[in-house]
Design an enzyme around this catalytic site. Structure first.
Site, PDB file in Angstrom:
ATOM      1  N   SER A 242     128.641  37.656  35.189  1.00  0.00           N
ATOM      2  CA  SER A 242     127.486  37.700  34.296  1.00  0.00           C
ATOM      3  C   SER A 242     127.519  36.491  33.355  1.00  0.00           C
ATOM      4  O   SER A 242     127.551  35.366  33.841  1.00  0.00           O
ATOM      5  CB  SER A 242     127.473  39.034  33.541  1.00  0.00           C
ATOM      6  OG  SER A 242     126.243  39.211  32.878  1.00  0.00           O
ATOM      7  N   GLU A 370     121.411  44.650  40.833  1.00  0.00           N
ATOM      8  CA  GLU A 370     121.979  44.436  39.501  1.00  0.00           C
ATOM      9  C   GLU A 370     121.187  45.223  38.462  1.00  0.00           C
ATOM     10  O   GLU A 370     121.722  45.711  37.466  1.00  0.00           O
ATOM     11  CB  GLU A 370     121.930  42.943  39.141  1.00  0.00           C
ATOM     12  CG  GLU A 370     122.506  42.016  40.203  1.00  0.00           C
ATOM     13  CD  GLU A 370     123.912  41.528  39.918  1.00  0.00           C
ATOM     14  OE1 GLU A 370     124.528  42.018  38.959  1.00  0.00           O
ATOM     15  OE2 GLU A 370     124.391  40.668  40.668  1.00  0.00           O
ATOM     16  N   HIS A 440     124.815  45.833  38.263  1.00  0.00           N
ATOM     17  CA  HIS A 440     125.421  44.689  37.585  1.00  0.00           C
ATOM     18  C   HIS A 440     126.768  45.106  36.992  1.00  0.00           C
ATOM     19  O   HIS A 440     126.811  45.895  36.056  1.00  0.00           O
ATOM     20  CB  HIS A 440     124.471  44.245  36.465  1.00  0.00           C
ATOM     21  CG  HIS A 440     124.860  42.954  35.799  1.00  0.00           C
ATOM     22  ND1 HIS A 440     124.977  41.764  36.475  1.00  0.00           N
ATOM     23  CD2 HIS A 440     125.153  42.658  34.502  1.00  0.00           C
ATOM     24  CE1 HIS A 440     125.304  40.803  35.640  1.00  0.00           C
ATOM     25  NE2 HIS A 440     125.420  41.315  34.435  1.00  0.00           N
TER      26      HIS A 440
END
Ligand SMILES: *[C@@H]1O[C@H](CO)[C@@H](O)[C@H](O)[C@H]1NC(C)=O
Ligand SMILES: *[C@@H]1O[C@H](CO)[C@@H](O)[C@H](O)[C@H]1NC(C)=O
Ligand SMILES: *[C@@H]1O[C@H](CO)[C@@H](O)[C@H](O)[C@H]1NC(C)=O
Ligand SMILES: *[C@@H]1O[C@H](CO)[C@@H](O)[C@H](O)[C@H]1NC(C)=O
Ligand SMILES: *[C@@H]1O[C@H](CO)[C@@H](O)[C@H](O)[C@H]1NC(C)=O
Ligand SMILES: *[C@@H]1O[C@H](CO)[C@@H](O)[C@H](O)[C@H]1NC(C)=O
Ligand SMILES: *[C@@H]1O[C@H](CO)[C@@H](O)[C@H](O)[C@H]1NC(C)=O
Ligand SMILES: *[C@@H]1O[C@H](CO)[C@@H](O)[C@H](O)[C@H]1NC(C)=O
Ligand SMILES: *[C@@H]1O[C@H](CO)[C@@H](O)[C@H](O)[C@H]1NC(C)=O
Ligand SMILES: *[C@@H]1O[C@H](CO)[C@@H](O)[C@H](O)[C@H]1NC(C)=O
Ligand SMILES: *[C@@H]1O[C@H](CO)[C@@H](O)[C@H](O)[C@H]1NC(C)=O
Length: 536
Positions: A242, A370, A440
């Site tokens: 991320s 995600e 995610h």
């Protein structure tokens, strides 16, 4: 007969000596030292570093691994150093590296109450930093190593956590490196970097993106010091997820003159994923925070000095930074990487096409859906959107930037590149919003082998097997960024070039006995529908 400690330790040394006497020293050690060097390493032994002499200990659940926690790599960024570029920390003192340093000040996500199953709450509370202790004095690095076996000098994996540049920290059992160091022939490192207004303050009289400079200083610390822990400073791989994946990509463009790293892995984030702020917008955000804490002088230098004064507390700054945001914006925050043309650039397409990035091997990948996490966090802060919005969010923020970044390297740069899509969902980390697809962050706990500790619920064997397979793959890459994964059996990504080369990790019935940890392949097109024309 009474068995004394000294008899035991002599015995264990003798056994160790026997174990290593057969070691040839040839396994990916790059010909630095023979195996005998490593005999000298006893678990938790003192290591001299530029920060001081650090004393380690046994990792809690991996008794042959030496764990060193809370080593300062920068002078605490307090008072006049608040918002300033990090200053290297050096000392000759003895440091008992027994405890984590505090996490950096952050705004935690709102975790919806009454989440079920409890494993899910435990997971999100950990990653979302519920009840986390924070302190501005937070610039610490942690090391896990097992030099007494394997290569005399091991490749080094350096982890950069995510959290939207507004949250995240290494004082979390999710990111413990003990399983990496125990199971793989690598030294594992993670560190804290400044977040939110502290890491990305946006004042015009300051250098921008000091949080990214913290990351760079930590990597420099690793280069200087990792040899003492059995690490090979010429084989450092940085990886992150991320915002951490974005950080890895920023690093590749920013530090071409002295790269330090041998390879990189960007999971679910690139330099273009999250949108980079213009300087003007960031200066505005800085001005509103300043006004909220009572630092509304007209002279920018006076504003800065007011913002550094002790009466403006960490909490006041955090509150002021999140005031006026709502919904997802409150999760993502108002401060983050800002275009300064030094660490964050205005036009990555331009730089990519000119090859202005570190020219070495890389892995790029993202998860299949995600958005599942953001739907949940959005619900937690009262926002909701139709599914179509989330599908497009998924493509725009994750899949397409990852595709493009991987294609720039594979097709334009002709560099060894691998690309994966992670698709596994396991029972203890399944979100109610994931629609059976990988959200995610879904890969993190399996990848670190920390799923059970964090969720407090058993993992399935499939989850453990996939996690350990991925650790091996990441480590094979770190051992030899150019050829390690080929030996491991992975196909290089060749863009739209010919045979399918997107690795699907954890694809198929993750709860069936036929679950296969080896990747399957899919055509790029299947995932890249709707992505902008290449090369951009
Ligand atoms: C080392 O080699 C000796 C003789 O070949 C063998 O007996 C012993 O089991 C080996 N030790 C290890 C740890 O492999
Ligand atoms: C070690 O394992 C125990 C038992 O599973 C667990 O409670 C603890 O949190 C683990 N510690 C770490 C740092 O993983
Ligand atoms: C290091 O700190 C740990 C935990 O605080 C403590 O148990 C240990 O005795 C300390 N070791 C030394 C040598 O001070
Ligand atoms: C690290 O986290 C643990 C568990 O949440 C907490 O008890 C400890 O105080 C934290 N350490 C620091 C220095 O904040
Ligand atoms: C956070 O702190 C509150 C209040 O002390 C407590 O009730 C709650 O269980 C804690 N949550 C976690 C995840 O530790
Ligand atoms: C904090 O102190 C500075 C001067 O050091 C002053 O200008 C400012 O108004 C004070 N802020 C608050 C909230 O008291
Ligand atoms: C700062 O805020 C105070 C209180 O709102 C106001 O009286 C003062 O005029 C402001 N100063 C500047 C320079 O804007
Ligand atoms: C960065 O470079 C771009 C394009 O060259 C330029 O438009 C922009 O003003 C620069 N920004 C800064 C902060 O220097
Ligand atoms: C970025 O660079 C590319 C390639 O040089 C160029 O085609 C494009 O117009 C630039 N984008 C912007 C917004 O300047
Ligand atoms: C696997 O999970 C799916 C969806 O939850 C379920 O329908 C199926 O029966 C499960 N299969 C096995 C072998 O447990
Ligand atoms: C390839 O990906 C698409 C899109 O997710 C999926 O529908 C399809 O089943 C995959 N094919 C194979 C052979 O894995």
């Amino acid at each position: 007969m009474r068995v004394t400690t000294s008899v035991l330790s002599t015995l264990s040394l003798a056994l160790q000596a026997q174990a290593y006497s057969n070691y040839s020293g040839s396994y990916s050690s790059g010909g630095y030292y023979g195996g005998r060097e490593s005999c000298a390493f006893s678990v938790g032994k003192q290591v001299r570093t530029t920060s001081g002499t650090v004393l380690g200990h046994r990792a809690p659940n991996a008794t042959q691994v030496s764990e060193y926690l809370g080593i300062p790599f920068a002078v605490p960024p307090l008072g006049p150093l608040r918002f300033a570029p990090p200053v290297p920390y050096t000392s000759h003192r003895h440091i008992n590296a027994s405890l984590h340093g505090a996490n950096c000040p952050s705004t935690s996500a709102t975790v919806p109450e009454a989440l079920s199953p409890p494993s899910l709450y435990n997971l999100l509370a950990d990653l979302g930093q519920v009840n986390d202790t924070q302190n501005e004095d937070c610039l610490y690095v942690n090391v896990w190593s097992k030099p007494q076996s394997g290569s005399a000098l091991k490749p080094v994996l350096v982890w950069i956590y995510g959290g939207g540049f507004n949250s995240g920290g290494t004082n979390s059992s999710a990111y413990s490196g003990q399983h990496w160091a125990d199971e793989e022939d690598v030294v594992f490192v993670n560190f804290n970097y400044r977040l939110n207004v502290f890491g990305f303050p946006g004042a015009e009289v300051l250098e921008q993106n000091v949080g990214l400079l913290d990351q760079r200083l930590a990597v420099e610390w690793v280069r200087t010091n990792i040899g003492g822990f059995g690490g090979d400073p010429t084989r450092i791989t940085i990886f992150g997820e991320s915002a951490g994946g974005a950080s890895v990509d920023y690093y590749n463009y920013a530090w071409t003159k002295d790269p330090i790293i041998a390879g990189s892995i960007a999971q679910s984030g690139t330099a273009t994923s999250f949108g980079n702020r213009g300087l003007a917008a960031q200066q505005e955000a800085w001005a509103s925070v300043a006004a909220r804490v009572g630092c509304n002088q007209t002279n920018p230098a006076q504003v800065l000095s007011c913002m550094r004064s002790p009466n403006v507390t960490m909490t006041a700054l955090l509150n002021a930074a999140s005031a006026g945001t709502s919904g997802l914006a409150s999760v993502l925050g108002s401060f983050g990487p800002t275009i300064d043309n030094r660490t964050v650039f205005a036009n990555y397409t331009d730089r990519a096409l000119k090859g202005q990035y570190i020219q070495n091997p890389s892995i790029f990948g993202n998860n299949y859906f995600e958005a599942g996490l953001f739907i949940l966090l959005g619900a937690g802060s009262g926002a909701s959107s139709p599914l179509d919005f989330w599908r497009s969010f998924d493509q725009t923020i994750f899949t397409c930037p990852i595709t493009t970044a991987a294609r720039w390297r594979a097709e334009v740069g002709r560099l060894p590149t691998w690309r994966y899509i992670y698709r596994a969902v396991f029972p203890n980390i399944r979100l109610p919003t994931d629609m059976g697809e990988a959200w995610h962050g879904a890969e993190l706990l399996p990848l670190f082998g920390t799923s059970e500790v964090v969720t407090k619920q058993d993992s399935t064997w499939q989850e453990r097997a996939l996690g350990s397979y991925m650790r091996s793959a990441w480590s094979a890459f770190a051992h030899d960024p150019e050829y390690g994964l080929e030996t491991f059996g992975w196909r290089r990504f060749d863009g739209q070039g010919g045979r399918p080369s997107v690795l699907q990790l954890g694809f198929g019935e993750t709860n069936s006995t036929t679950f296969e940890v080896e990747p399957s392949y899919n055509t790029t097109m299947a995932y890249d529908t709707g992505c902008p024309a290449f090369p951009g």
